[in-house]
Motif scaffolding. Sequence first.
Motif, PDB file in Angstrom:
ATOM      1  N   GLY A 396     139.162 124.917 -51.522  1.00 59.80           N
ATOM      2  CA  GLY A 396     137.889 124.199 -51.446  1.00 59.80           C
ATOM      3  C   GLY A 396     137.996 122.737 -51.812  1.00 59.80           C
ATOM      4  N   ARG A 400     139.509 117.248 -49.791  1.00 57.66           N
ATOM      5  CA  ARG A 400     138.518 116.337 -50.356  1.00 57.66           C
ATOM      6  C   ARG A 400     138.949 114.892 -50.093  1.00 57.66           C
ATOM      7  N   GLU A 543     140.027 117.730 -37.329  1.00 63.63           N
ATOM      8  CA  GLU A 543     139.283 118.817 -37.959  1.00 63.63           C
ATOM      9  C   GLU A 543     140.143 119.508 -39.002  1.00 63.63           C
ATOM     10  N   HIS A 544     139.502 119.823 -40.110  1.00 63.42           N
ATOM     11  CA  HIS A 544     140.180 120.522 -41.193  1.00 63.42           C
ATOM     12  C   HIS A 544     139.837 122.005 -41.132  1.00 63.42           C
ATOM     13  N   LEU A 546     139.408 124.184 -43.459  1.00 61.60           N
ATOM     14  CA  LEU A 546     138.588 124.697 -44.550  1.00 61.60           C
ATOM     15  C   LEU A 546     137.530 123.675 -44.932  1.00 61.60           C
ATOM     16  N   LYS A 547     136.418 124.180 -45.444  1.00 59.33           N
ATOM     17  CA  LYS A 547     135.355 123.314 -45.923  1.00 59.33           C
ATOM     18  C   LYS A 547     135.614 122.930 -47.374  1.00 59.33           C
ATOM     19  N   THR A 548     135.025 121.810 -47.760  1.00 56.99           N
ATOM     20  CA  THR A 548     135.223 121.288 -49.111  1.00 56.99           C
ATOM     21  C   THR A 548     134.042 121.667 -49.990  1.00 56.99           C
ATOM     22  N   ASN A 549     134.332 122.134 -51.207  1.00 56.33           N
ATOM     23  CA  ASN A 549     133.277 122.482 -52.159  1.00 56.33           C
ATOM     24  C   ASN A 549     132.510 121.239 -52.589  1.00 56.33           C
TER      25      ASN A 549
END
Length: 709
Positions: A396, A400, A543-544, A546-549
Amino acid sequence: MISIAPRSFQTHHWALHLLLLVSNACAFYIPGYSVTRYNDNQPVPLLVNKIFSDHTQLQYAYYDLPFVCPPSGRSHGGSPFGSGQSISLNLGEVLRGDRIMTSDFELTMGKDVECQSLCTAKVSRSDIKWARQLIKENYVIEWIVDNLPGATSFVTVDRSRRYYASGFKLGYRDISPATGQSRYFINNHFTIVIRWRSAPEGGKVIVGFEVYPKSITADGRKEDGCPKTVHKDQEGLGLYIAPNMAHLKEKYGGLSYIPEDDEEDDGTTLDIPYTYSVYFREEKKIEWANRWDLYFTNQEEGSMTHWLAIFNSLIISTVLGVTVFVIWSRTVQGDIKGRGDGAMEERKIKGQPRRKRPLELKSEGLLESADVENNADISSDEETFEDTSGWKLLHGDVFRVPAYSGLLAPLVGSGMQLLFMATGLLVLSCLGILNPSFRGGFVSVGMGLFVFAGLFSGYFSGRLYKTFGGSAWRKNTLITAFLFPGLTFCLVFILNLFVWAQASSTAIPFSTLVALLALWLLIQVPLVYFGSWIGYVRAKPWEHPLKTNAIPRQIPPQPWYLRSPAGPLLAGSIPFAVLFIELLFVFKNLWQDKSGYYYVFGFLSVVCAVLLVTVIEVTVISTYSQLCSENYHWWWQSFITGGSSACWIFAYCIWYYMFKLHITGFVSTLLFFSYSFLACTVYGLLVGTVGFLAAYMFVRRVYSSVKVD
């Protein structure tokens, strides 16, 4: 494993052939695009250029020297231009300090001249002092005939081969047996040897240009100014004017001590007669296409050391490659298959909650357990990884946006610009297009490639900036277009002020500075803008997986090599170990043997290719180690790790200056360290960008296999 052995063998077989082919390019070059043929009694122009020394970075135009024959302005040999006429130069020739002009030397194909008087120069005391200083610093003269620099000819110890060193000495010094002091002599007679061979199409082509200087006293000469005996040993012409005691007594008045070495001009001059001889000799062993080979003899003798550099580079790269393979095949993929995917997708496959127990009220009044599925809204993503550790816990936070991302994107863009320029120069050099016969071509073409590569700089900077979520893309474009070129131009301009003060031809003319400024602002900046527009407006961001928290994860205490600059520096020592043997040759030709030509680009290309592979491997290993320590600040770390070997190269420059060079003077020292710093900055940006992109692809590939519910 046995089934893939034949393909692996074929791959290594073709790789070996490719390596041999590229290394052979070190001796291949295109000697010129047109052959000049001369007929008997046809004039052969002799051009004068500059003087230079291995002990200093300051060069001087030949006709700027006050103790040589000034140009008379007469035209001869059918040329419409008189002597002293400047020859048009390309950008590279100007930047390297060339100042080529026509001369009063008269050379006629096939016609030998025993002795010809040039002029008698009247030299003052101050000019003699400067001449002695130049001789003390081992300055040599460069003349040009048919695009060949005048050379001093040498023979190997076993007398089996002859080789050339570009240029010939301005003078020499020895020790007086009577006083024990240094005496300085200027070379005032030049024996010019033109070597030719018959061309198949007719006429003669020049395959060699040798100059043998000699110092001959002004006493006992003929009426035409020539010495009575030219080729016999004679007393040299010393650079010395006896002190004028009457002038000194008048200057110092009643002082008891009168310094006899006062060199203030008092009207007394020294006459230096200049003469020359010309001989044309047929050479049947050298072809016109191979006439530059004699300048490369010393580099060919060091081919074994070049192969040692390649072997050393391959060993280091192979060891690191095995390490990366182990990390990828066993650690990363093993964790994903053995623990990550099974643990994370177990609930999705079975369609059941992992634990489900009835609610129980303990005596303390606390709820012991609950339906995990029904209380998923209060759980975090980390609960999915409750049985994992290390790099997977950063799913997560690993993507970033880094701090100072508005600076990282322009630096990566500049690094891609430099990578394109360096690749183009190496390819063109290996193909033989850039060679010594194309004077100033390396610098001129490099400048053109750098300006054109502004497209790549803007594109990669704009797209990475968009990936970081930036919105002010025009500001990012301006930073990319002005940051590295602007700092470089300012540094060169400041250094140029010091060189201007020394009246050196190394100083860049003001008109050339204006042209460089126009090239930068009117061509490169628009190209950077256009590339940035494509990268930011037209192209999609990377595009990554995973999404970032929303809330950053707390980073645990880190090991010492991740808390201090020592870690990246130690990692940078490995690429430096790959490169340092070849650096010996580059530095020797760049700083010591300015009269020679570095032309083993085949070996250099192989070493550079292995270097980039090594930088990629070191950065991937360093990034994986950092992620395993639960540190997601890998963006800047990967860029710094990739470029940290530049610090080792600069330290090597300091060592080379202290123990290998004999540079004297503040300006020469300033030029050495400033140019070394600029070269290390270029190298650091280039390999730092390669390391960053390698780490970025590695992280994306690793975390693309992670599934998060």
